[in-house]
Every structure is written in structure tokens, then in C-alpha cells.
Design an enzyme around this catalytic site. Structure first.
Site, PDB file in Angstrom:
ATOM      1  N   GLY A   1       0.817  -1.212   0.000  1.00 19.07           N
ATOM      2  CA  GLY A   1       0.000   0.000   0.000  1.00 19.07           C
ATOM      3  C   GLY A   1       0.848   1.259   0.000  1.00 19.07           C
ATOM      4  CB  CYS A   2       0.017   4.688  -1.026  1.00 19.16           C
ATOM      5  SG  CYS A   2      -1.558   4.970  -0.207  1.00 19.16           S
ATOM      6  CE1 TYR A   3      -1.026   8.572   4.140  1.00 16.54           C
ATOM      7  CE2 TYR A   3      -2.980   7.194   3.907  1.00 16.54           C
ATOM      8  CZ  TYR A   3      -2.401   8.449   3.989  1.00 16.54           C
ATOM      9  OH  TYR A   3      -3.193   9.564   3.917  1.00 16.54           O
TER      10      TYR A   3
ATOM     11  CB  THR B   1       5.278   2.005  -0.021  1.00 17.52           C
ATOM     12  OG1 THR B   1       4.631   0.840  -0.542  1.00 17.52           O
ATOM     13  CG2 THR B   1       6.587   2.244  -0.754  1.00 17.52           C
TER      14      THR B   1
END
Lengths: 342, 342, 342, 342
Positions: free
Chosen positions: D150-152, D154
Site C-alpha cells: 500500500g501507499c502509506y 510503502t
């Protein structure tokens, strides 16, 4: 002084929010009723946390109740709906200030052409006064139904009316290229208006036949003393919250100068609190007028092409909607026109 | 294939940064020299952290060194300076692609009028080719000095040239109302460009006599087969980083239709990789072209006023500056014109 | 009521502009003098077109003249300079409200450590009252020298002081992660603050040792009844004009609940006009408080980690600077504390 | 080299758009199928004008057809849906790279707790590899099911994993305060995400229990060699299109220095193309990494509080979603990991 009792029908959009911001701070106003079908029963702070300390709740629009409670009612509703509400209020003796487009057009045909339906209350049209106070102040004072001027039209008409009246600009070939912040689309939930679609974007829309066009043309024709004027009005959406910038290009009717144009506008608006003519060499900027009721105007003249170029900015939610509506209310109730607007 | 050895003189501004972004990813290019007086000695990552993994440093602009190392040199310098550098490079047989305005104007008088000084290298002017590849491709291929087209001009000329050539628009009364993101002002440190002065702002500037005006008029005149064209060009600053939107209004020379205008543009650019004619009913949007080398064009026709309305957008740093310069380089070196640009 | 005669020294920055916006609309204030070395002699409208209709000009800062004309003087100057000006004004019996950091720190050592120079007027320090009205109201009323609280400190101290006093949060391990709009950097002309460097950017800075740190720690220690508290304060710059959001994470000293934290804050600020405790489940948002003097606070409790999480927002130019300064003026002059601030 | 045939299921959101941007420019990829229930039948240019020159159309998601046409399929679907699609593709021998959260959590209980439903394909979980290539490269190479990180997560895991492994930070008291641009909410049409609600706004949300929390904690625990870690993760929405900034505060396990922390991170990522450790004294900035696949990390150490402070930024759509997914594809197909990502 006895306070003016105010109702706002359709108070949950951006024009409604701006109207409430102004009215809560208006020392001679008491807000009695704010309505919203969607939020009926909700405290105002749930919809607009900015107003959490206020004590009012949204209610269903109840005509009888509003008539009982209010001296004046602002309609911040979609077109079509506004006209329906206006009738009972006027009959009951209330003053009605309509922020929608319903009573702005004199022509029922134009209304149908641009809004796609028959006018919902044609019998009221003759009572309506166009709510551009700098040019219809006396009529506003006497009227019970104010069709508050639209946002783009206000920015375009304010400089154009005096120039047409002075005969220095031609009624042909007028081009208005405008930019609006996204609140101009209302609090509409559509993919085109979500943040990543608007940020780092700039785009024209409705390049032909925007709904504000007939309103602009109608009032330009009045100023020019003509039956009809056709112009090009090209709106753009740009990434900011509030504000309109209209750049308007006119054919000069004769050799002239920026100084001459400037002096016409300055003379017209010398006593107006809400129109600012910038010194020559300066151009209007949205940031100068945000959260104010001012229309700021810059003047240029291109001697090579004999074109007069005007830049005109307003805050679309204030001078372009709710501030102008409050200005009309102040006029109707014999208050200082600046009351609550500075 | 042997790589092209490239130098960039004046690489520390926004056009320089964009040029480096494109050139680092260009498989047939090796960047040999990047210069900056201010940052000489600094690793590129100190100025542009985005390029920290690259190994090159800024150096003082050393003409002899660049001649030794490079096949082609891009000049991303202020006007005036660029012309001085061009001369020794051309004499030494390098290809010169100038992103400044120094070689765009054929007329020394116009140069002096708009740039306030005598042209620094008039003897080179006859060699310079105007770097708008879609219209000067063959000349670019043969030239050693490319005057890469300006940002506003590219957005305005791309739709205007075919329409003037087709005779469907008048050479009189052309009005271009443009908006630019703030990177268009360069990496200039001035109070007008700090964030709070630009955000929530939109403003016209240089409404008369912007420096790009003679460049636009020169190329419009070429397209129209006239000695001279005068237009109104009105730029605005809007709050976004990258992009230009030009809305251009022309008098149609005869009754026509949006379809006809659309087919002229579509036919002209059918084989071009970097011009996009939108389907009728759609308008150009800066967000469609950001970080691309594409000029996107929307078409409208107002039958009431007989005006043709074009919206045209580019990324000012790519198609408006560095991308277009790379496109010219690709042409000169017989590469696929899209190389490094997609 | 007789008007208060006001001077503003250093009125050409963003805090100065906001102060003027508030003071021009304050019914009990007359602005007598506004100074700016840079703009001395210029009409206010040349620097801030928003105020074009006002009649005042900037002047050189002339101490004798200000003493003659004014009852109270606001200092909106860089640190160091403010302290020099304060002395003669206080001796002459004026009230001084300093928006700079010069009189906020009790410790001369801390001042030197964080501001890099000896304190310019240490003899005045004992007279100075920390200008956070909700917590120093009585002292402000009696004082002639108000060290108006800083922007980040106001956002952090407002929720923290009651929680420390209640003993529900530990004085150890406090972490404040804050975001500020770009006006927080002042009207500073530097490459880091031009639009394209700030837009589409978000970045921490001064992660260790920001200048507001000792001010925050000093007041936290007072609240906790300790000699000293050390915290981590990590500011970030985000792309908006106005506003600060501070997210503060505390160790709870015991098992507790969001409800309990909420009730402590609600009880503390029940009678305060300018502190808003949001209902549980809502978080503070900069947009709720822009152009207001309100500090809005949201409350969460994480039972898994025993951390209390507070979100606290203000408008950095209003509650974080000029609005808070006007609030102090209202207190000193026995006005309604909300006068001119709604 | 034979091209990889690619399908993208759910290609009409922002992650889909970014994936297509990358894949269209990937020299070893051919996009065979893009699906969208909403836009089935539409040419890609109608949904994303940026891709108008591409020839592909959206189709209904037809599993048999995708199996016939593709070697690898990217799932850019809402959670829940992704898991359903994965099964037939894996059984048919395709590689599946899932950008949703469906296969990231090892624990079915956590999935149910945070996503509110039973896991739709628990039998596949054991095959899934967590798609953070820098730490699971060898597993990714062998797997048919990549649960792309996921973005957060990572942005938080990239700096945290090496620091936990090195034992220099405590597994207790970890606090991650993150900011995300609005594209992080997807192309979701809701009032909270329209432009005027996000611009000039900054706000925390989901301060307790964000859906990315269990994913972050799971991988932190793996790094620390513990069964379980609990942290505080506090996301904020800020007004920009793309990018995440995570500021992470850790307790140091012993006296240390910024240099020591810096050297641990630099050593870990010395050979990685997509992790940038900034020189000491610099902080990560979203603008450095927008439109790139890079995670940029800045390091500070506060000796007063013994806290290590990390700033970590990514482009949420690239390294936080589609770029990282392409990176995994490159690994699976034995390509240079940077292919198509620079």
C-alpha cells in the site's frame, strides 16, 4: 433599531454558507430560519463547522413558518425551484431576494431556451428588479422581488454598462473571456469537480451558449439602448476556491485612450463603495477582492488594434452572489449599503 | 547507435530542469556538460534533488570545453546572453538549439522595440530557423541554429497557422486570451511569484505589448501570406505549476461550421504525433497535456457572432520549451521524432 | 466611545496586512500611523490593493510621532528590531503589543541559543506578559507589554495546557507534528517560497531546534508545574496560503478515554469565544478556521497504545498572529474580547 | 524480446491511469485488455484524454478472454473484488499483481476487523507475496500472486524495516504522521473530495484504526522479529494531487547519532534504484519524487529526546501503487527492474 428577521431557503450550498457568514455578522439582522431538505434537523455546525458556535438548525422549508417569522427571505435554490417559493412570500408581504437565475431574464423565450423548461412563475416577472445595485438602486428600494445578478454577469456588466452608455465601445464584437474558481459550480458532487480533476487544470467550458449569456446580453442591450446585443462569453474553470476574472475586449468606436476610458469608469463609480477602478497600468487580481463585495477593474487600450481591454474581478460568492444580495437588502431596508459587508 | 553528445548552457532554471528530465531518459543522448554560473561546481542533485542519482556536476560555461565535448548545445539562457554563446558554437560546427527568444524575430527593429537593446548577433539571424517542428520540419533538419518557438506562441500558432492558410479565419480581429502556470515566469525570485501572492489569485499582465507578441504576429503573417498582422494577446497568471491555455477567437471569413474548422485542423495534423485535435464538443484542458509534448486543441463555432473559438493547451515547459527543443534535436539527428518524448 | 489610536510598526508583511484588515473593521479603533521603511511615502493601496479605499500612507517609523499620535502600538517586525522599538513606547506610556518573538522567552540564554544574538532589551522582559489570552487574560489586562504568542505555539499550547494541568498526559514523549501554509514564512522573497517550489510539494523543515520550540517548552513547563519540558516539534510546509494544523501525540498517564479528554478541554474552554472543541469523531480542519480567530480542536484516544491524539488548527495570521494581538488589545482596553474579530 | 501481454482489470481509477501511463511507455509490454464495468465499450481517450492517441477500448471484465490474451494481469479494483478475480487467473497460470489490499494481510482476523467482511479467498493467502520489492525481491520472482504494498505502508516501511532490523529503534512508541494528496482517496465522487473542500484545507482523518494500520504493523513485526507491534499511524489530507509524506518518530534504543542512522539506511539501500537517502541536513519533499518510483528519505536525530526522526516521501500513485506493481512485474519477468520506470 429593530432587527430585520431573515430567512434563507436553501442554505446548505456555498452561496448559502457565504450568505450566513455575512448575515451572522450583520448587526441589524437576526437569522430566524435556514432551510435545507437534505440537512433538515441538523445543527448548522454539522454542515458548516465554521458556524458551530451559532445556535440555529436547518429545517424543512415551511412556507407558513417563514411567513410568520421573517421580513425578508433569501432564496439560494436551484433555478426553477426559486420561482415557486417566491410567490407565496411576495403575496404575504415579504421581501424576496433571489440568488438564482429565475427572475433575471425578461424574456420567457430566452428562459425556456437556456434553462430548458417553461418559466415557473411568469406572472411575477414584471415585479422583479435586476439586482445590480449600482445600476438599479432606486428600483431595488421599491421592489419586493430582487433577481440578484449572476456572478459572471456582475463582473462583465459593471465595466461594460458605463462604456456602452458613453458610446465609447461598440455593441458589436464584444468578447468576454472569464475564469472562475471551482465554488462557482456550487457544492456539486460530480467527478469533474473532485480535487485531482481541478488542481493543475485549466479548461474552457460552455464556450457557446452558457446560461449566463442571455442575462449578460439583456443588460448590455439595455445599457446600449438597443433591442439586442450578441457577444461571445467564454468561461473557464481554474484551480482556486473563490473568484472570477473577466477579461473583456471591446472595439473602440473611435480613437481614444486608456485615460479616457479610465475617466468614464471613474466618474461613473466615484461614489460607489463596491467598485474599484485601478490606477492605469494595474490589472485586476482575484486575490485583491476575495472575501469582499468589491468589483475591481483595470483598464488598457491598444492603439494598434483600437481595442479597449478591461480586466474585472469579483469574489463569485460575495459580489457575485451573497454579498450583492445583502447589499440589496441593505438598500431595501434603508440601511447603510455597506452594513455587514466590510 | 553512437550517442549524441549534448551540452546544456544555463541548466539551472525550470526549462533547464525539464530539458535534463527529458535528456536523461533519452536513450540516444549522453549529457556531457551542464553549466550554471551560480551553481558551478555543485552536483546536480544539490540543485535538483530529483536528479540526485545522476553523476554530473554544473560547471562554468566554458565554450572551448563544450566545443570539444558536444555535438549539440541547448541554450536555456536569458535573451541577449543566448545570442552571444551561439556564435562560437556554430562556427565550430555544433548544432545550436536556443530556447530563448534571441533568434525568433526576423526584424531587428522589433527585437529592439520589445527587448530594449540591439540584437547581439544580427549576422546569425539569416541562419536561424523557427523551431516549430510541425511547420518548419524540413528547415530544422538542415539548420545549425534553431530558435525554438516560445511557449505562448506555440499554443497560439499551432491552431492558427492552418486556419489562416485555409482562409477560413480573418487576419483581423484575432484575440488570444491565455493563461499560464507560474513556472512560465522562470525560476525568478520576486515577490510577485511567492506562493501566497499566486495562490488563490488570477490576474492579467502585459495586456498590451507582451514580448511574445511580435513573435506570434510574425508567424501569423507568414501563414496568412501578409506583411503584417496585428492581434491582441492577453496573458494571465493562474495558480498552477505547469501549462498554458490559450483561448483564441477569430472572425470567420464566411459562414462555416465547427465541423469544417475541425476537419481543417484534423487534416493538417493527421500525421503529427504531438498535436491532438479533440472531438467536437470537448475543450482543451491543461491537465491532459502536463508532462507531455502535446498541443491539444478544442474547436467551437458561434453561428450567432460568426466567431471561431479555439482552445489550445500545452505544457509550457515541454511543448512550450524543452520538449519542443528535443523534438528539433531528434529531427536534426534523424531520430524518430518521438524519441525521449513519450 | 472615544476611539483607540493605533500605530502599526512594520505593517507591510502578511501579519501587518492581516492586522490592518482587522483594525480597519474595528469600530473602536482609528489607525493613526503605519510604518514601513521600504514603502515609506506610499499609499497603502499601492502595497495592498485590497485597502485602496483607505486613506492612510506608510511612513518611516518615527518614534516621537507615534508617541504623539497613538495609545497602543503593534510591532510587526523581525525579532531583534521589535525589542528596540518597545522601550521608548513603554516609557512614554503606550501599550505595546509585539507580534515578534522578542519578549516571549523568559530565559536570556534560550533567546541567545535560538535567535543567535544577545537579547536587545533584557530589562523589559520582566514586564512582558505572554499573549495567549485564554491563559494570561488577567496579566494582559494589567500589562503594557504583550509578547503575543507565536503561531505554532498557539496551536500546540491551547490543547496542551489544560491536559498537562489535569495530569492526564505525561510531560514526557510529547510529539507535535505541524503543517503550516506558506504565509507562515512571511512575505519573504526566497527561491524556496516561489509558487512552483511550494505547490505540489510538502516537506518537513527544522525537524530539530525550530525557533518556536523553546517558547512551546517554556509554556508547557509552566502548565505542568515543572522547571523544564522537552518535546519534539516537527513543522512542515504545505501548499496553502493560511493555516496551521498541529497533530499532537501524548502519553496518557493512565487508562482513560476520548470522552474524558474531551470533557477536560470542554470544561476549560466552555466560556471562551475563540476555542472550539469538536464533537468526538471529528477532526480539526484548517478550512474551518481560515480568516477567523478560532483555535479548533479534535480529540482521539488510542487504547492500544495509550496515546492521546489531538488535532488543533488555527489561521496562522489571525489566531496565530494579528487576531490574537487584537484580542489582547480588546482586553487591555476593556472592550468585548470579540470586538472586531467576528 | 517477446512482449509481455498485459491485462488491467479496473483500469478507470487513478491507479489504473498511472499504470497505463507506465505500461504504454514500457518497451517490453503490450496492453491487451483494460476493463471497466462503467466505461465498457468506451475508447480510452474518452475516459483519459491524455491517452487519446492509444487505440485500446475498455471492455467488461471477461475472465476467459483475459486468460486467453494475457501473461500477467494487474488488479486495480476495490478490496473484496480483487480476491475474487485472482483465483481463476492464478489457476490458469497467469501472474497476478494485485494493487488492492486483499492479499496483504496474513491474518484473516485482521482482514475481517479492518475490512468488515470475511476474506473472499483465504485459500490463496499462502501463495501471496508482499509486493515491497526491496525486501521481498526473491519471493516476488517465484510467486504468481503479488500483494503490492500500500501507499502509506510503502512510505513508512521503507525506512522502518532497516532501522528495526538494526535494533537502533525501539518497536515501542513508533509514531507515523503522514500527509497524502487527494488522489490517494481514489477517483471517488464524494463531497469531501470536491475541490473547494480540499483546497486551502488540511485535516487529519482516521486517527485511530486506518485500514493501512494492520499492514504496516504486520511488516514492522516481521522486521523486528516479533509477533506483534502496535504503532500510531495518523494520516492527513493535504491539497495536492500526488504524493505522500510520512514523518516517523522512533525511540532510539541507545545513544546514537544522525550519522549512524544515515549509514544504516544508506548501506541497506546502496544498490537500490528506487530508494534515495538524502544527505544529512536535508528533508524529503514530495515534489522531488512526483511522477517517479522513488522513495526519498531524510534523517534527523534529537539528542535531547533520544528520538530518531525520519521523513519519507513517495508518489502515492507510482511507488505507492502502480510503479511498484510494474517493478514487481519487471522482477517476475527477469527484466531490468528500472524498465519503464524512469
Amino acid at each position: 433599531m429593530k432587527k430585520i428577521n431573515v430567512g434563507v431557503v436553501g442554505a446548505a450550498g456555498y452561496s448559502g454558507e457565504e450568505l450566513l457568514r455575512l448575515l451572522f455578522n450583520h448587526q441589524f439582522v437576526e437569522i430566524k430560519v435556514i432551510t435545507s431538505r437534505k440537512y433538515a434537523g441538523d445543527h448548522i455546525g454539522e454542515v458548516f463547522p465554521r458556524f458551530m458556535e451559532q445556535s440555529i438548525k436547518f429545517s424543512e422549508p415551511n412556507v407558513a413558518n417563514i411567513i410568520n417569522e421573517c421580513d425578508v427571505v433569501f432564496l439560494a435554490l436551484p433555478h426553477g425551484l426559486a420561482a415557486e417559493y417566491a410567490k407565496p412570500f411576495i403575496e404575504a408581504g415579504l421581501k424576496v431576494i433571489d440568488i438564482s437565475a429565475d427572475f433575471r431574464l425578461r424574456s420567457l423565450e430566452k428562459y425556456k431556451e437556456y434553462y430548458g423548461c417553461d418559466h415557473p412563475a411568469p406572472e411575477l416577472l414584471s415585479q422583479a428588479v435586476y439586482g445590480l445595485p449600482e445600476h438599479y438602486r432606486n428600483d431595488i428600494k421599491e421592489s419586493s422581488l430582487i433577481a440578484s445578478a449572476g456572478c459572471y454577469p456582475t463582473s462583465i456588466l459593471t465595466p461594460s454598462i458605463p462604456l456602452l452608455k458613453a458610446g465609447i465601445v461598440s455593441s458589436k464584437n464584444i468578447i468576454a473571456s472569464s475564469m472562475s474558481g471551482v465554488s462557482g459550480a456550487g457544492r456539486k458532487v460530480a467527478v469533474d469537480y473532485i480535487y485531482p480533476e481541478c488542481n493543475e487544470s485549466a479548461r474552457a467550458y460552455a464556450t457557446i451558449g452558457h446560461r449566463h449569456l442571455p442575462e449578460i446580453e439583456q443588460e448590455l442591450a439595455v445599457a446600449a439602448g438597443l433591442d439586442n446585443i450578441v457577444i461571445n462569453f467564454i468561461p473557464h474553470l481554474v484551480p482556486l476556491n473563490r473568484g472570477i476574472n473577466s477579461t473583456i475586449i471591446y472595439d473602440a468606436t473611435r480613437e481614444c485612450s486608456a485615460e479616457e476610458v479610465h475617466s468614464i469608469l471613474s466618474a461613473t463609480y466615484a461614489d460607489e463603495a463596491f467598485v474599484r477602478i485601478l490606477p492605469l497600468g494595474k490589472q485586476a487580481d482575484i486575490k485583491h477582492v476575495s472575501f469582499t463585495n468589491i468589483c475591481e477593474i483595470g483598464v488598457s487600450y491598444d492603439a494598434r488594434t483600437k481595442k479597449i481591454i478591461i480586466t474585472s474581478v469579483i469574489d463569485n460568492l460575495t459580489k457575485g452572489a451573497s454579498g450583492q444580495a445583502v447589499q440589496s437588502m441593505n438598500i431595501i431596508f434603508n440601511l447603510n449599503e455597506k452594513e455587514g459587508l466590510l
